[in-house]
Design a protein around this motif. Structure first.
Motif, PDB file in Angstrom:
ATOM      1  N   ILE A  86       0.656  -1.211  -0.137  1.00 20.89           N
ATOM      2  CA  ILE A  86      -0.044  -0.013   0.025  1.00 20.89           C
ATOM      3  C   ILE A  86       1.085   1.329   0.282  1.00 20.89           C
ATOM      4  O   ILE A  86       1.834   1.394   0.720  1.00 20.89           O
ATOM      5  CB  ILE A  86      -0.904   0.165   1.293  1.00 20.89           C
ATOM      6  N   LEU A  87       0.511   2.091  -0.867  1.00 17.39           N
ATOM      7  CA  LEU A  87       1.053   3.481  -0.649  1.00 17.39           C
ATOM      8  C   LEU A  87       0.284   4.426   0.175  1.00 17.39           C
ATOM      9  O   LEU A  87      -0.749   4.482   0.208  1.00 17.39           O
ATOM     10  CB  LEU A  87       1.121   4.351  -2.048  1.00 17.39           C
ATOM     11  N   THR A  88       1.063   5.039   1.123  1.00  8.19           N
ATOM     12  CA  THR A  88       0.375   5.886   2.168  1.00  8.19           C
ATOM     13  C   THR A  88       0.762   7.157   1.937  1.00  8.19           C
ATOM     14  O   THR A  88       1.884   7.584   1.619  1.00  8.19           O
ATOM     15  CB  THR A  88       0.591   5.578   3.527  1.00  8.19           C
ATOM     16  N   LEU A  89      -0.103   8.343   1.928  1.00 10.51           N
ATOM     17  CA  LEU A  89      -0.012   9.733   1.722  1.00 10.51           C
ATOM     18  C   LEU A  89      -0.234  10.222   2.971  1.00 10.51           C
ATOM     19  O   LEU A  89      -1.233  10.068   3.811  1.00 10.51           O
ATOM     20  CB  LEU A  89      -0.989  10.065   0.675  1.00 10.51           C
ATOM     21  N   ASP A  90       0.644  11.284   3.479  1.00  7.47           N
ATOM     22  CA  ASP A  90       0.189  12.166   4.598  1.00  7.47           C
ATOM     23  C   ASP A  90       1.012  13.432   4.508  1.00  7.47           C
ATOM     24  O   ASP A  90       1.843  13.478   3.497  1.00  7.47           O
ATOM     25  CB  ASP A  90       0.693  11.256   5.961  1.00  7.47           C
ATOM     26  N   HIS A  91       0.657  14.377   5.198  1.00  8.66           N
ATOM     27  CA  HIS A  91       1.408  15.716   5.098  1.00  8.66           C
ATOM     28  C   HIS A  91       1.754  15.800   6.686  1.00  8.66           C
ATOM     29  O   HIS A  91       2.278  17.348   6.772  1.00  8.66           O
ATOM     30  CB  HIS A  91       0.715  17.076   4.246  1.00  8.66           C
ATOM     31  N   ASP A  92       1.900  15.045   7.619  1.00  2.00           N
ATOM     32  CA  ASP A  92       2.310  15.379   8.927  1.00  2.00           C
ATOM     33  C   ASP A  92       3.838  14.996   9.186  1.00  2.00           C
ATOM     34  O   ASP A  92       4.339  15.682   9.866  1.00  2.00           O
ATOM     35  CB  ASP A  92       1.544  14.525   9.891  1.00  2.00           C
TER      36      ASP A  92
END
Length: 379
Positions: A86-92
């Motif tokens: 799985i690719l995970t996206l976040d901006h934290d």
């Protein structure tokens, strides 16, 4: 008539994308994301192997609002035990994120940047309203050897440290414990590459606390990690405290008030004890090195508007004095170890392309990295 600038400030956050397969390049990732949200117009700005080696991490800027889910399955890929990739996206950007990883045979040193109070692991070091992030876009290319090979892995470390509306009651030791745990994961066969830390504001106090706990540990991995950490570049670190007068109302009676008060400039017992213990923790001359940068511009302070929103638009103040920012180790008091940055407290770790202030910083960080490698060879 006056010509209007074509530059439009970027208000979209940079995303971190983790779990990128090791055999993907930037074009492959960019195409994969664009196929799923072409209107967002993704631009992959970095792609680096993660410290654990299982996958890569990317920083991605979406030119328009991103509508992608935060988890995207990779149907053609499965993990070692057949689990779904799985690719995970976040901006934290919480935890350690690799921004640049050199080829394994050239990798000689790790450089890890730690943001400050109310900061962001990526955004704190990015030029305001633009995309240049010096740790990602400039520093790797300043860390090259005589054969023009990149020798430094560049990483950032993020942790929760917001001031308003916080439900966190963590103290310095708690934050340091998390960083300590993540640093341990950088070991390979219980050994580490030489490490140089870049620490802004509160991040420097966290780094010092980690060194203190490592110094007291008998654990084999901890002792190896302690030996690996050669140097620290401190940016506006309040060794003797900082002006928190505008931040206390922002925190109110929230659970993070104790953390704030512990780094205040009025007789902080926490900082006094830490400073005394740190002077013994890192090692003496020749074993370690510290460079201290201090701000020379007044910083805007926190102000609450009529709508109840906080912003840094209050009366300017000197948040961390020169005396506090440079009160580190007595033998490192010359210009090679103490340097002014003509910026405010938050802006002192933001640099533009061809920024003369950055040149000062690069020279000293490169020196720390080279000395760290030399010290390792002589051990």
């Amino acid at each position: 008539p006056k010509r209007e600038s074509k530059f439009q400030p970027n208000r979209e956050p940079t995303f971190r994308v983790r779990g990128v397969p090791n055999d993907w390049d930037r074009n492959k990732l960019e195409s994969f994301l664009a196929e799923r949200d072409i209107a967002a117009a993704p631009v992959v700005q970095s792609l680096a192997k993660e410290f654990h080696g299982r996958s890569q991490a990317a920083t991605v800027f979406f030119q328009n609002t991103c509508q992608l889910p935060l988890k995207i399955s990779l149907p053609a890929y499965s993990g070692q035990f057949g689990e779904q990739r799985i690719l995970t996206l976040d901006h934290d950007f919480i935890g350690i994120t690799s921004l640049f990883t050199p080829p394994q045979q050239d990798h000689k040193v790790d450089i890890i940047a730690i943001s400050g109070l109310g900061g962001h692991a990526f955004g704190s070091f990015k030029e305001r309203d633009r995309e240049h992030m010096w740790l990602r876009d400039a520093l790797p290319h300043g860390m090259i050897d005589e054969s023009d090979k990149h020798f430094a892995r560049i990483m950032v470390y993020g942790y929760e440290s917001s001031v308003p509306n916080s439900d966190s009651f963590q103290n310095l030791e708690d934050i340091a414990t998390s960083l300590h745990s993540d640093l341990r994961t950088l070991s390979f066969d219980s050994s580490f590459k030489p490490i140089v830390l870049i620490a802004h504001s509160l991040g420097g106090l966290v780094a010092k606390q980690v060194l203190i706990s490592l110094c007291m540990s008998k654990d084999k991995v901890n002792r190896s990690l302690k030996r690996a950490i050669y140097g620290i570049a401190f940016f506006g670190v309040p060794h003797d405290g900082m002006d928190i007068s505008s931040l206390i109302p922002m925190a109110g009676d929230g659970p993070n008030r104790f953390l704030l008060e512990s780094i205040g400039s009025t007789n902080s017992q926490v900082l006094s004890i830490q400073q005394r213990e740190f002077s013994k923790a890192l090692g003496g001359p020749g074993e370690s090195e510290v460079v201290s940068f201090y701000e020379t511009r007044l910083s805007p302070t926190a102000l609450k508007d009529e709508g109840g929103r906080w912003s840094m638009s209050g009366k300017p103040a000197a948040l961390v004095s020169k005396a506090s920012a440079t009160h580190c180790r007595p033998w490192e008091d010359g210009p090679e170890h103490i340097c002014a940055i003509n910026r405010t407290h938050s802006e002192m770790v933001k640099f533009s392309v061809e920024d003369p202030e950055y040149d000062k910083v690069l020279g000293r960080i490169r020196s720390l990295a080279q000395h760290a490698i030399t010290a390792r060879r002589s051990m």
